[in-house]
Design a protein around this motif. Structure first.
Motif, short mmCIF file in Angstrom:
data_model
loop_
_atom_site.label_atom_id
_atom_site.label_comp_id
_atom_site.label_asym_id
_atom_site.label_seq_id
_atom_site.Cartn_x
_atom_site.Cartn_y
_atom_site.Cartn_z
N GLY A 54 0.78 -1.39 0.17
CA GLY A 54 0.03 -0.15 -0.15
C GLY A 54 0.90 1.17 0.05
O GLY A 54 0.40 2.28 0.32
N ILE A 55 2.21 1.10 -0.32
CA ILE A 55 2.96 2.27 -0.38
C ILE A 55 2.80 3.15 -1.61
O ILE A 55 2.82 2.47 -2.76
N LYS A 56 2.74 4.44 -1.57
CA LYS A 56 2.67 5.23 -2.77
C LYS A 56 3.84 5.48 -3.44
O LYS A 56 4.95 5.55 -2.85
N TYR A 102 3.18 5.26 5.25
CA TYR A 102 2.97 3.69 5.32
C TYR A 102 3.23 3.48 6.81
O TYR A 102 2.35 2.75 7.28
N THR A 120 1.97 7.50 -11.16
CA THR A 120 1.81 7.04 -9.74
C THR A 120 0.74 5.94 -9.04
O THR A 120 -0.09 5.60 -10.04
N THR A 121 1.49 5.18 -8.48
CA THR A 121 0.77 3.92 -8.28
C THR A 121 0.94 3.35 -6.77
O THR A 121 1.62 4.21 -6.15
N ARG A 122 0.38 2.52 -6.29
CA ARG A 122 0.83 1.77 -5.05
C ARG A 122 1.41 0.49 -5.16
O ARG A 122 0.86 -0.17 -6.10
N THR A 123 2.05 -0.11 -3.97
CA THR A 123 2.37 -1.34 -4.11
C THR A 123 1.36 -2.34 -3.52
O THR A 123 0.49 -2.03 -3.02
N CYS A 166 4.55 -3.40 -7.44
CA CYS A 166 3.51 -2.81 -8.39
C CYS A 166 2.98 -3.88 -9.34
O CYS A 166 3.77 -4.90 -9.61
#
Length: 117
Positions: free
Chosen positions: A19-21, A70, A37-40, A46
């Motif tokens: 959930g890390i940006k 996080y 831009t995404t989240r883990t 990713c």
């Protein structure tokens, strides 16, 4: 076909950083251009490469990880200001046909990276 990937390992808790940006920028001199831009995901990765194929070109890039947010979301007691907050990794891509894997190992008080495979 070249590609750029990343993943995050939470070394303080011994698990993937879920959930890390993650923000990706292309650098050209003093210009910084946002690319993605995404989240883990649950595995700290990713869901797809950050760049691949013709989108990956030789040059300088920057990854920014929202590590402080996080750890705060986990309820970790953090100093104010946070010692590790936004982790910024600048790196170069020399061969756009290669796989560049840029992992982050992070805790509230340290981080490291390397070129992975």
């Amino acid at each position: 076909m070249g590609k750029l990937t990343t993943h995050v390992l939470d070394t303080a808790n011994g698990r993937p950083g879920a959930g890390i940006k993650v923000e990706l920028f292309a650098l050209a001199g003093d210009t910084r251009r946002a690319l993605k831009t995404t989240r883990t995901n649950h595995d700290g990765r990713c869901d797809e490469p950050l760049l691949e194929g013709d989108a990956l070109v030789a040059g300088e890039y920057e990854l920014v990880f929202g590590a402080g947010d996080y750890f705060a979301s986990l309820g970790t007691k953090l100093p104010e200001p946070r010692f590790v907050d936004r982790v910024v990794l600048r790196f170069g891509v020399a061969d756009a046909n290669a796989h560049y894997h840029v992992p982050l190992l992070v805790s509230p008080f340290s981080y490291s990276t390397y070129r992975g495979s």
